[in-house]
Design an enzyme around this catalytic site. Structure first.
Site, PDB file in Angstrom:
ATOM      1  CG  HIS A 103      -0.559   0.309   2.502  1.00  0.00           C
ATOM      2  ND1 HIS A 103      -0.237  -0.654   3.431  1.00  0.00           N
ATOM      3  CD2 HIS A 103      -0.336   1.487   3.119  1.00  0.00           C
ATOM      4  CE1 HIS A 103       0.140  -0.072   4.553  1.00  0.00           C
ATOM      5  NE2 HIS A 103       0.098   1.230   4.391  1.00  0.00           N
ATOM      6  CG  ASP A 110       0.314  -4.020   2.837  1.00  0.00           C
ATOM      7  OD1 ASP A 110       0.860  -3.504   1.855  1.00  0.00           O
ATOM      8  OD2 ASP A 110      -0.493  -3.403   3.569  1.00  0.00           O
ATOM      9  CB  SER A 165       2.902   1.734   6.348  1.00  0.00           C
ATOM     10  OG  SER A 165       1.648   1.367   6.802  1.00  0.00           O
TER      11      SER A 165
END
Ligand code: ARG
Ligand code: GLU
Length: 724
Positions: free
Chosen positions: A83, A219, A652
Site C-alpha cells: 500500500h 502487504d 507502514s
C-alpha cells in the site's frame, strides 16, 4: 476504587511499564538499552544507531514522506508495503500491463521501472541542539516572537553544521517544542520499481480486513535505490548505479514466535500521548464521532454505486479505500478510548500530577493553573475545530466537485491581468490534472455525495458560517438532491468536454470569468469565504495558546514524574519501538493467537470476490503444500503476526526485527481494538501487525518465480522451532 487506580498507576510507573514508546535512536543507550536487553535484545544500542560506524539505522529510510522502507541487499534493494508502493504500481499499469491485477517483477536491472518524483531519505546522524535552538528564548515572549527567535537560531545552525555537499540538514521540535534535534540526511531521488505481488495478495482482504486481526494480507512491494558513481544521491540517470547502503538487513527464515523480543524501526507520523483529559475527550466525544458520521454517509453512497456498476467499482476503489482507512481508524479509536477507559486514566494521572505539585511550592506557583487553563482553552476552541472538521470533511474531502473547484481556485487566483504568463504557463498542467480527474469521475455518484454533504454541513454548523446560505439554496432548488443536481449539471468543472473546450478555445480572461461564475466554484468560494473570515481567525487565536500550555504541561510532566521515562510524540522522525511478539485478549473469553498462516487465506477465499479472491497459482501451491524452505517444522506457511510494538501511521513498511537485528516481518497495520494507541497506548490491547518475511520470500520465490532476487539477499537459517 480511586485509591486502587492510583496505586496501579504508581505501580506501572515504578515497573517502567511506561517504557512503551517511540524512542529516539541516539538516546537508546541512555534510555532503553537495559530494558531492551532484559526483554531479550542481543545487539547493543550502538549496533542499532551509531553516527560513526555502520549500524542498523543505515538500512532504514523514509519512503516518500509517508512510509518507511529498508535495505535488504548490499545493492540498494528496498522493501516496503504494497500500500506504500501502490501509487507507483498504479501509475505504471495499463490495460495490457495491469500490474495492479497481475503483479510485476523486473527480471533484471534493465527492466526496473524509473519512478519520477519518488524519493527516499536516509539519516546520517542526529544531534540534540536544544541549547542553541532555544538561545535567546525567554518565558515572557509571545509565541510569534519565540518562533521567530527559534527560526533564526535554526537558520544559523543549518548554515554552520558540518555536512557533505550531497547532504541536507533538518531541525525539528520534540516534546511539544521543549527540545530540538538536528538531522543530517541524504535524499535519493532515483528510486525504481522492482516488483509487487498481484492485488489479490498485496491487498488481500482490502477494506473489510483493514485494521483487523486475524489478517492475511501480503502487504509488500520492492524498489531499488540508485546513486551516482560515488554512491551519493543523484537525479535519475541511466548511468546511476545501485546504492550501496552502510547496512542491509539479513532476513530470518526462522520467523518470530510468541514471547520473542521484537523491535520496529521507522518513521511514525503523529501521536498525542500527553494530552490532557480535556484534549482526549474532544477527540473521543466530539471530533471522531463527527468525522465518522460524515464518512459513514459518504462511504455508504459510494459503496451503493460500486456494487451496482463494475465501472464505478474500478474508478472509485482507491478513493473508497482512502476515505475508509481513516474512517475505520477513527471509529476504532473512539470506541477503544471508551472501552478501555482512557478518560479515567487521564483523570487519575492528572489528580496525581496535581497532588505532587501541591506538595512543592515552586511547582505549585508555576503550574497550578495549567490544567484548568488547558481545559478552558479546549472548551474555547471546540466550536471552531469542529467547524474546521465539518468544513474539510463535507465541503472538501467527501465530495469531488467542490474539492476540484478548490484545487482550481489557486490557479484562478493566480490570474493577473497585467501578467498572464504565470496563469497561461499552467494551462497544460491543469488540463492534464483535470483529464486524470475526469477519467474516474462519475457525476451520478458525486451528485448523491454532494447532496448528503451539503445537508450535513447545513444541519451541523452555524447559520452564520454558511449553513444558512446552503439551506436557503436547497429550499430554492427544492431539496438537497435537487440543489446538488443543479450545481453538477450546470458546472463546467463536472463536464469534461465543456471544460477542455473552455481551456482550448477561450482566452485567459474568458476562462477566469467563466470559472468564477461556475456554480460549483461559486459555492466553494462562498463557503471558503465564511471559513477564512469566521473560523480560521479563531483557530489562529486559540491554537497557539493551547500549544504554549501543552508545551508547559509536557515540561511539567517530565519534571514532576521524574521516575517515568518519556518518549517524544511521533513527528515523522526516525524512531525505534520495541516489545514482544504476542497475541492478546480483546474481551472476556476471546483469545487472539499471535500468528496466521496460508490455511487462513484459503478459509477467507471467495472466488471472484473483489476483496477475497485468491490467485490460482497460490491455491495450487497451497494444495500441494509446496512451501519449500519457508514452511514451519509442522508444515505450515506463516502469513502475519502481531506484537506489542508501539507504532502509528508512517510505520507502514517499517522492518520488524528480532533480537539479533534480522528481518522477521514487515509492519503494515494495527489491530482494531488498539487503534486508540495514538492517544492511549495500552500494552494489553494495542498490537502492531506485520507480514511474516517467510510469506514475502515465498511469494517472491515460489509464487512469482522471481527467486533470482534472493541471490542478493542474506538469508539466515536458524534451528526451526515448532509454532502454534
Ligand atoms: N490501515 C493501514 C494504514 O493505515 C493500511 C491501509 C491500506 N489499506 C487499505 N485497505 N486502505 O495505512
Ligand atoms: N497502515 C499504516 C501506515 O500506512 C500503519 C498502520 C498504523 O497506522 O499503525 O502507516
Amino acid at each position: 476504587m480511586k485509591k486502587l487506580l492510583s496505586l496501579f498507576l504508581a505501580l506501572c510507573i515504578a515497573l517502567g511499564l511506561s517504557a512503551q514508546g517511540m524512542w529516539l535512536p541516539s538516546l537508546l543507550e541512555k534510555q532503553n538499552e537495559k530494558d531492551m536487553k532484559s526483554l531479550g535484545l542481543k545487539l547493543s544500542a550502538d549496533d542499532i544507531y551509531s553516527p560513526a560506524k555502520p549500524s542498523v539505522k543505515d538500512a532504514i529510510c523514509w519512503f516518500h514522506g509517508g512510509c518507511t522502507g529498508e535495505m535488504i541487499s548490499p545493492e540498494g534493494l528496498l522493501l516496503t508495503n504494497y500500500h506504500c508502493g501502490v501509487d507507483q504500481i498504479q501509475t505504471h499499469s495499463t490495460l495490457e500491463h495491469n500490474y495492479l491485477e497481475d503483479g510485476f517483477w523486473a527480471k533484471n536491472r534493465g527492466e526496473e521501472i524509473p519512478c519520477p518524483g519518488l524519493w527516499v531519505q536516509f539519516i546520517m546522524r542526529m544531534e540534540d541542539v536544544t541549547i542553541v535552538a532555544l538561545q535567546g528564548v525567554t518565558d515572557g515572549m509571545s509565541e510569534t516572537d519565540r518562533q521567530s527567535q527559534i527560526d533564526k537560531n535554526i537558520a544559523m545552525l543549518r548554515s554552520t553544521v558540518k555536512k557533505e555537499k550531497w547532504e541536507e540538514v533538518e531541525v525539528r521540535p520534540f516534546y511539544n517544542g521543549n527540545q530540538y534535534f538536528l538531522f543530517v540526511v541524504q535524499l535519493f531521488p532515483d528510486v525504481r520499481f522492482v516488483g509487487a505481488p498481484p492485488g489479490s495478495i498485496g491487498k488481500f482482504g482490502a477494506d473489510t480486513d483493514n485494521w483487523v486481526w486475524p489478517r492475511h494480507t501480503g502487504d509488500f512491494s520492492m524498489f531499488r535505490v540508485y546513486a551516482d558513481k560515488d554512491n551519493h544521491p543523484a537525479t535519475y540517470s541511466k548511468d546511476n548505479l545501485p546504492y550501496r547502503p552502510g547496512h542491509f538487513l539479513p532476513i530470518s527464515l526462522e520467523g518470530a514466535e510468541e514471547g520473542d523480543f521484537s523491535m520496529v524501526y521507522g518513521f511514525p507520523g503523529r501521536t498525542d500521548e500527553y494530552l490532557t483529559e480535556a484534549g482526549v475527550r474532544q477527540t473521543a466525544e466530539v471530533l471522531d464521532p463527527a468525522k465518522v458520521a460524515i464518512r459513514d454517509r459518504s462511504l455508504k453512497i459510494i459503496d451503493g454505486f460500486m456494487r451496482k456498476d463494475p465501472a464505478v467499482k474500478i474508478a472509485y476503489s482507491a478513493r473508497y479505500a482512502s476515505i475508509s482507512n481513516s474512517w475505520k481508524k477513527w471509529f476504532g479509536e473512539m470506541q477503544g478510548l471508551k472501552t478501555y477507559k482512557a478518560l479515567d486514566k487521564k483523570r487519575e494521572y492528572e489528580a496525581e500530577f496535581t497532588r505532587r505539585i501541591q506538595q512543592n511550592p515552586e511547582w505549585s506557583t508555576r503550574w497550578k493553573n495549567l490544567l484548568p487553563r488547558l481545559r478552558q482553552s479546549y472548551q474555547d476552541i471546540e466550536p471552531y475545530v469542529l467547524a474546521r472538521d465539518y468544513y474539510s470533511e463535507t465541503c472538501l474531502r467527501n465530495n469531488e466537485i467542490l474539492t476540484t473547484a478548490a484545487n482550481l481556485g489557486t490557479w484562478i487566483d493566480s490570474y493577473d491581468e497585467k501578467n498572464k504568463a504565470l496563469f497561461t504557463s499552467k494551462i497544460e498542467n491543469v488540463k492534464a490534472g483535470m483529464e486524470a480527474f475526469f477519467k474516474d469521475y462519475h457525476p451520478e455518484v458525486d451528485m448523491a455525495a454532494l447532496a448528503a454533504m451539503l445537508e450535513m454541513f447545513a444541519e451541523n454548523t452555524k447559520p452564520e458560517w454558511g449553513a444558512n446560505d446552503v439551506k436557503v439554496m436547497a429550499e430554492e432548488a427544492g431539496g438537497y438532491p435537487a440543489l446538488s443536481k443543479k450545481i453538477i449539471t450546470n458546472s463546467t468543472i463536472a463536464n469534461r468536454d465543456k471544460f477542455i473546450a473552455l481551456l482550448t478555445t477561450k482566452s485567459p480572461p474568458e476562462i477566469v470569468e467563466t470559472l468564477k461564475k461556475d456554480p460549483a466554484y461559486a459555492l466553494w468560494a462562498r463557503l471558503q469565504g465564511y471559513y477564512t473570515a469566521q473560523v480560521q481567525p479563531k483557530l489562529q487565536e486559540i491554537q497557539p495558546k493551547i500549544n504554549l500550555l501543552q508545551r508547559q504541561y509536557m515540561a511539567a510532566q517530565m519534571e514532576v514524574f521524574k521516575e517515568k521515562k518519556f518518549f517524544p510524540d511521533a513527528n515523522s522522525t526516525l524512531r525505534l519501538t520495541y516489545g514482544k511478539i504476542r497475541g492478546f485478549s480483546p474481551r472476556d473469553a476471546l483469545q487472539y493467537e499471535y500468528q496466521t498462516d496460508l490455511d487462513g487465506v484459503m478459509e477467507k477465499y471467495i472466488p471472484g470476490d473483489y476483496e477475497f479472491d485468491v490467485p490460482q497459482k497460490l491455491i495450487e501451491l497451497w494444495k500441494a503444500k509446496d512451501y519449500g524452505q519457508y514452511a514451519t517444522t509442522d508444515g505450515r506457511l506463516p502469513v502475519a503476526c502481531i506484537g506489542t510494538n508501539h507504532t502509528t501511521g508512517g510505520n507502514s513498511g517499517s522492518p520488524a526485527l528480532d533480537a539479533n537485528g534480522n528481518l522477521v516481518g514487515l509492519n503494515f497495520d494495527r489491530v482494531w481494538e488498539g487503534t486508540m494507541s495514538d492517544l492511549n497506548y495500552d500494552p494489553a490491547i494495542c498490537r502492531n501487525i506485520m507480514v511474516d518475511t517467510r510469506y514475502i520470500l515465498f511469494i517472491v520465490d515460489k509464487f512469482a518465480g522471481a527467486g533470482y532476487l534472493l541471490n542478493e539477499m542474506k538469508l539466515v537459517k536458524g534451528k526451526k522451532k515448532r509454532h502454534k
